[in-house]
Motif scaffolding. Structure first.
Motif, PDB file in Angstrom:
ATOM      1  N   TYR A 216       0.884 -11.148   5.475  1.00  0.00           N
ATOM      2  CA  TYR A 216       1.744 -11.253   6.652  1.00  0.00           C
ATOM      3  C   TYR A 216       2.566  -9.972   6.766  1.00  0.00           C
ATOM      4  CZ  TYR A 216       4.950 -12.666   2.937  1.00  0.00           C
ATOM      5  OH  TYR A 216       5.677 -12.723   1.774  1.00  0.00           O
ATOM      6  N   GLY A 217       2.977  -9.674   7.965  1.00  0.00           N
ATOM      7  CA  GLY A 217       3.790  -8.497   8.231  1.00  0.00           C
ATOM      8  C   GLY A 217       5.252  -8.862   8.400  1.00  0.00           C
ATOM      9  N   VAL A 218       6.129  -7.994   7.948  1.00  0.00           N
ATOM     10  CA  VAL A 218       7.573  -8.186   8.064  1.00  0.00           C
ATOM     11  C   VAL A 218       8.202  -6.880   8.543  1.00  0.00           C
ATOM     12  CG1 VAL A 218       7.810 -10.015   6.346  1.00  0.00           C
ATOM     13  CG2 VAL A 218       7.827  -7.631   5.612  1.00  0.00           C
ATOM     14  N   PRO A 219       9.226  -6.948   9.381  1.00  0.00           N
ATOM     15  CA  PRO A 219       9.976  -5.735   9.719  1.00  0.00           C
ATOM     16  C   PRO A 219      11.033  -5.453   8.656  1.00  0.00           C
ATOM     17  CG  PRO A 219      10.825  -7.579  10.966  1.00  0.00           C
ATOM     18  CD  PRO A 219       9.696  -8.117  10.135  1.00  0.00           C
ATOM     19  N   GLY A 220      11.768  -4.372   8.864  1.00  0.00           N
ATOM     20  CA  GLY A 220      12.905  -4.101   7.982  1.00  0.00           C
ATOM     21  C   GLY A 220      12.551  -3.422   6.696  1.00  0.00           C
ATOM     22  N   ALA A 221      11.563  -2.522   6.688  1.00  0.00           N
ATOM     23  CA  ALA A 221      11.218  -1.751   5.489  1.00  0.00           C
ATOM     24  C   ALA A 221      10.881  -0.330   5.925  1.00  0.00           C
ATOM     25  CB  ALA A 221      10.046  -2.375   4.735  1.00  0.00           C
ATOM     26  N   VAL A 222      11.495   0.657   5.286  1.00  0.00           N
ATOM     27  CA  VAL A 222      11.251   2.070   5.577  1.00  0.00           C
ATOM     28  C   VAL A 222      11.153   2.828   4.263  1.00  0.00           C
ATOM     29  CG1 VAL A 222      12.346   2.081   7.854  1.00  0.00           C
ATOM     30  CG2 VAL A 222      13.737   2.472   5.822  1.00  0.00           C
ATOM     31  N   TRP A 223      10.576   4.024   4.334  1.00  0.00           N
ATOM     32  CA  TRP A 223      10.466   4.867   3.139  1.00  0.00           C
ATOM     33  C   TRP A 223      10.399   6.323   3.573  1.00  0.00           C
ATOM     34  CZ3 TRP A 223       6.406   8.109   1.458  1.00  0.00           C
ATOM     35  CH2 TRP A 223       5.291   8.129   2.285  1.00  0.00           C
ATOM     36  N   VAL A 224      10.846   7.191   2.692  1.00  0.00           N
ATOM     37  CA  VAL A 224      10.744   8.634   2.874  1.00  0.00           C
ATOM     38  C   VAL A 224      10.304   9.237   1.541  1.00  0.00           C
ATOM     39  CG1 VAL A 224      12.421   8.852   4.755  1.00  0.00           C
ATOM     40  CG2 VAL A 224      13.219   8.892   2.391  1.00  0.00           C
ATOM     41  N   PRO A 225       9.472  10.275   1.564  1.00  0.00           N
ATOM     42  CA  PRO A 225       8.988  10.865   0.312  1.00  0.00           C
ATOM     43  C   PRO A 225      10.033  11.762  -0.332  1.00  0.00           C
ATOM     44  CG  PRO A 225       8.024  12.004   2.172  1.00  0.00           C
ATOM     45  CD  PRO A 225       8.835  10.875   2.747  1.00  0.00           C
ATOM     46  N   ALA A 226       9.923  11.916  -1.640  1.00  0.00           N
ATOM     47  CA  ALA A 226      10.762  12.820  -2.430  1.00  0.00           C
ATOM     48  C   ALA A 226       9.929  13.296  -3.616  1.00  0.00           C
ATOM     49  CB  ALA A 226      12.041  12.131  -2.904  1.00  0.00           C
ATOM     50  N   TYR A 227      10.320  14.425  -4.189  1.00  0.00           N
ATOM     51  CA  TYR A 227       9.536  15.034  -5.260  1.00  0.00           C
ATOM     52  C   TYR A 227      10.465  15.499  -6.381  1.00  0.00           C
ATOM     53  CZ  TYR A 227       6.154  15.265  -1.441  1.00  0.00           C
ATOM     54  OH  TYR A 227       5.336  14.951  -0.385  1.00  0.00           O
ATOM     55  N   LEU A 240       4.509  17.989 -11.014  1.00  0.00           N
ATOM     56  CA  LEU A 240       5.029  17.551  -9.723  1.00  0.00           C
ATOM     57  C   LEU A 240       4.886  16.034  -9.640  1.00  0.00           C
ATOM     58  CD1 LEU A 240       6.166  18.350  -6.941  1.00  0.00           C
ATOM     59  CD2 LEU A 240       3.816  18.464  -6.111  1.00  0.00           C
ATOM     60  N   VAL A 241       6.000  15.343  -9.506  1.00  0.00           N
ATOM     61  CA  VAL A 241       6.031  13.879  -9.458  1.00  0.00           C
ATOM     62  C   VAL A 241       6.401  13.466  -8.041  1.00  0.00           C
ATOM     63  CG1 VAL A 241       7.065  11.787 -10.394  1.00  0.00           C
ATOM     64  CG2 VAL A 241       6.672  13.753 -11.878  1.00  0.00           C
ATOM     65  N   LEU A 242       5.568  12.638  -7.435  1.00  0.00           N
ATOM     66  CA  LEU A 242       5.851  12.088  -6.110  1.00  0.00           C
ATOM     67  C   LEU A 242       6.685  10.831  -6.268  1.00  0.00           C
ATOM     68  CD1 LEU A 242       5.533  11.801  -3.043  1.00  0.00           C
ATOM     69  CD2 LEU A 242       3.338  10.658  -3.457  1.00  0.00           C
ATOM     70  N   ARG A 243       7.826  10.827  -5.644  1.00  0.00           N
ATOM     71  CA  ARG A 243       8.696   9.661  -5.633  1.00  0.00           C
ATOM     72  C   ARG A 243       8.964   9.262  -4.190  1.00  0.00           C
ATOM     73  NH1 ARG A 243      13.725  11.062  -9.405  1.00  0.00           N
ATOM     74  NH2 ARG A 243      13.979  12.663  -7.805  1.00  0.00           N
ATOM     75  N   ALA A 244       9.464   8.081  -4.000  1.00  0.00           N
ATOM     76  CA  ALA A 244       9.747   7.575  -2.655  1.00  0.00           C
ATOM     77  C   ALA A 244      11.080   6.862  -2.667  1.00  0.00           C
ATOM     78  CB  ALA A 244       8.640   6.629  -2.183  1.00  0.00           C
ATOM     79  N   SER A 245      11.837   7.090  -1.634  1.00  0.00           N
ATOM     80  CA  SER A 245      13.079   6.341  -1.406  1.00  0.00           C
ATOM     81  C   SER A 245      12.751   5.206  -0.455  1.00  0.00           C
ATOM     82  CB  SER A 245      14.155   7.253  -0.819  1.00  0.00           C
ATOM     83  OG  SER A 245      14.478   8.296  -1.715  1.00  0.00           O
ATOM     84  N   VAL A 246      12.833   3.968  -0.943  1.00  0.00           N
ATOM     85  CA  VAL A 246      12.439   2.774  -0.195  1.00  0.00           C
ATOM     86  C   VAL A 246      13.679   1.936   0.062  1.00  0.00           C
ATOM     87  CG1 VAL A 246      10.919   0.766  -0.121  1.00  0.00           C
ATOM     88  CG2 VAL A 246      10.191   2.831  -1.325  1.00  0.00           C
TER      89      VAL A 246
END
Length: 710
Positions: A216-227, A240-246
């Motif tokens: 199922y789909g839900v709203p209210g979730a975003v993410w941006v990449p960080a390294y 190089l480590v890929l991280r995400a701010s969720v």
């Protein structure tokens, strides 16, 4: 289908795919299927999109899900429900109100004591003035001062206590606002569940141990990449480590789930367009949509007897006496003759048929009258019913002829016959087959209208009321995370991904609470090519800067975002990493390199040339010296710039061993006229670079005294 006849299964959240805005959740449920194949799976959040629910059976061939719908239930909370934060806020709010009341009462006492002053008794007109003893005045003043001092001391204590309570209340309110929304927020717990029906090869999947997957789909979730970039001094390798701010506020905590990050738009339609053939010749009608059919022929006769019986008797009206009749007062004070009550209520005025599944015929037949002719062809039209378009049915019937005028009362002149208004032309129905909406195609949510509805809705299917009216408010609160301020140097993935979509799967499970704040999730280690280069532009600044050349060695793009650079064991800086396509290269500055020195000197010689000395020659010479004080060999890139002209008569001749930088797709952009030296310096070595270019200007275009340059 009742709750008692359904078996309830619990579910656990297994994986989440976070898109540019919104998320797609996957739950797993296990259990034994009851004999009738009906079951209920609990644990779904309030903010889910009911139209996105999908269910399937895992690792059990032959068993399929034939029905899946969302139901909302409510039950009172138990006494042991954890709601400590909310109770703490309520307690501190009550304590603050009590402390504020004590402070206000203390202020009132201070004002009363402050208003004490000696008041002499009233003096009569013939009496002389009296003498007041000074000791009484002083004793009253001492009393007031002593009393005010005690009251002000108590007031300071009360104000300090009020400040402590207000501070505690603000801290508790902030913790409550940042707390997870997974816990119930009222004294009634609302549960969202999926009601499923399973069928097997023999009709039902009886007594089988199955595993179900709900998506199922839900709203209210975003993410941006960080390294995070880790580099060792003197080494050409790094990590190089890929991280995400969720951030998410979906109403359920993501505890121990597999997280994937995607740059696609969850709301964008991904179904393929339907290509219709174009034929030359006789036009063929388009097929009707699936699930729609003509209304039944006997739908009008079904409610004819119910309509002839009249309306239901009012339960609150007073009973009328036998033989009584309504009497209307005339304008001149005389009463008109009593009118006998009608045997049957007058038929309702004709109304345009609303659009819905199973539309009634164009007009209801009168009791005992002829039935309408259903053999005549009718045209279908989409939408436009009296309730703003719900379903599809027949075109409304033509307006009936005007009824004959009622006879005039005795003794009065007949009113002049008003001219009949010309009927407005009926709008032409839109061409093409009916186009049902999503609500009308949700057959489980359609409700059959009963006989108490008006004639246009009796016996027809219309979308019912939503099962969870508060779900829209939950979705609105969940979508507020899209307005969170971004971290430094961060960019939205939809903006940095361009026209391509990418997905990154986290290597390990992670926890992301539903509190609407940023949480860092480590995704994966990325293979990246690293090498250290040194760059200087001595014509601007005689300083050598260390740069880290980063190349994308993956098959996916590296999205724009902040990168934390660590050299050795020390954190150096946070820089902005641009979007890198596969194979792309960028530079990350590491700051000045103190172990490498650079100096630059220039020399200008002006002369004339030509047969008649009609050409001015400006000879520019550049001398650059480099010295490496590091314990390792380095490569230094020295950049210079020569003039660029658009005049065909002005020539620029270069006499140096520098080269023009490479240009092309994925290469760094340079200003026009940029020239590059690449020098390899050994440890403790030096190098000297000489550059020269001549500017030849015709005498007619030269400025007197304007050719002096540094």
């Amino acid at each position: 289908m009742t709750a008692d006849a359904e078996q309830t299964w619990g579910s656990t959240l297994d994986s989440v795919v976070v898109y540019a805005q919104g998320a797609l959740c996957r739950r797993l449920a296990r259990g034994t299927v009851p004999p009738d194949g009906r079951l209920r799976v609990t644990g779904l959040p309030r903010s889910l999109d009911p139209g996105s629910l999908r269910a399937r059976v895992l690792r059990s061939p032959g068993v399929r899900v034939t029905e899946a719908r969302v139901e909302v239930g409510a039950e009172p909370l138990g006494t042991g429900t954890p709601d400590a934060l909310r109770r703490e806020v309520e307690r501190l709010r009550d304590e603050g109100a009590a402390a504020r009341g004590r402070r206000d009462r203390q202020l009132g006492l201070i004002e009363e004591v402050r208003g004490l002053y000696p008041a002499p008794p009233p003096r009569r007109r013939e009496e002389p003035h009296r003498r007041t003893p000074v000791d009484a005045w002083l004793e009253l003043a001492d009393f007031v001062d002593e009393r005010l001092a005690g009251l002000h001391t108590r007031l300071a204590e009360l104000e300090e206590a009020l400040l402590r309570v207000e501070h505690g209340l603000s801290v508790a309110a902030d913790r409550l606002a940042r707390a997870s929304t997974d816990a119930p927020s009222a004294h009634v717990e609302t549960t969202v569940s999926a009601v499923l029906r399973l069928d097997g090869p023999g009709g039902t999947a009886e007594d089988r141990e199955l595993e179900l997957e709900l998506e199922y789909g839900v709203p209210g979730a975003v993410w941006v990449p960080a390294y995070r970039l880790t580099h060792r001094q003197g080494d050409d390798t790094g990590r190089l480590v890929l991280r995400a701010s969720v951030a998410q506020r979906t109403g359920e905590d993501w505890n121990g789930v597999r997280i994937a990050l995607a740059t696609a738009d969850l709301r964008r339609r991904t179904d393929l367009p339907r290509l219709r053939s174009i034929r030359i010749g006789r036009r063929q009608p388009a097929p009707a949509p699936s699930g729609w059919r003509e209304p039944p022929a006997g739908l009008a006769d079904l409610f004819a007897g119910y309509a002839a019986a009249g309306p239901r008797p009012a339960t609150t009206a007073a009973p009328a006496s036998a033989g009584s009749a309504p009497v209307a007062a005339a304008a001149g004070g005389a009463a008109s003759a009593p009118v006998p009550p009608p045997l049957a209520p007058p038929p309702p005025p004709p109304q345009p048929a609303p659009q819905g599944y199973g539309a009634p015929p164009a007009a209801l037949p009168a009791p005992g009258g002829a039935a309408p002719d259903f053999a005549q062809p009718r045209r279908l039209q989409p939408g436009g019913g009296p309730r703003g378009g719900g379903g599809f049915g027949m075109a409304p019937p033509p307006a009936p002829a005007a009824a004959p005028a009622a006879p005039a009362a005795p003794g009065r002149a007949a009113p002049a016959a008003a001219p009949a208004p010309s009927p407005a032309p009926a709008p032409a129905p839109p061409a093409g087959p009916p186009q049902p909406s999503n609500a009308e195609l949700d057959y489980a949510a359609l409700v059959l209208s009963g006989p108490d509805e008006h004639s246009g809705r009796r016996g027809r299917l219309f979308p019912g009321a939503p099962s969870d009216p508060a779900a829209a408010e939950y979705r609105r609160r969940a979508e507020a995370v899209a307005r969170l301020p971004l971290p430094g140097h961060a960019a939205r993935p939809r903006e940095s991904a361009g026209s391509f979509d990418h997905r990154f799967d986290a290597a390990a499970r992670a926890d992301v609470p539903s509190d609407g704040t940023w949480h860092t999730v480590t995704v994966a280690d990325l293979p990246a090519g690293l090498r250290t280069e040194y760059l200087c532009v001595p014509s601007v600044e005689q300083t050598v800067y260390a740069t880290l050349v980063l190349s994308n060695a993956t098959e996916q793009a590296l999205l724009a975002g902040p990168v934390e650079v660590t050299v050795g064991d020390d954190f150096l800086l946070t820089a902005a990493l641009p979007t890198l396509a596969p194979g792309g290269v960028c530079r990350v500055g590491l700051g000045p390199a103190e172990g490498i020195r650079v100096s630059r000197r220039t020399n200008l010689h002006e002369s004339t040339a030509g047969l008649r000395n009609n050409t001015t020659v400006l000879d520019h010479r550049v001398h650059v010296e480099l010295a490496n004080r590091l314990a390792k060999p380095v490569t230094v890139e020295v950049r210079e710039r020569v003039p660029v002209t658009s005049e065909p008569d002005v020539r620029i001749e270069e006499r140096a061993d520098w080269t023009a930088p490479e240009t092309g797709s994925g290469q760094e952009r340079h200003a026009p006229g940029t020239r590059v030296w690449r020098v390899d310096l050994p440890a403790g070595g030096t190098a000297a670079l000489d550059g020269r270019y001549e500017i030849r200007i015709p005498a007619g275009k030269a400025l007197v005294g304007g050719n002096r340059r540094s």
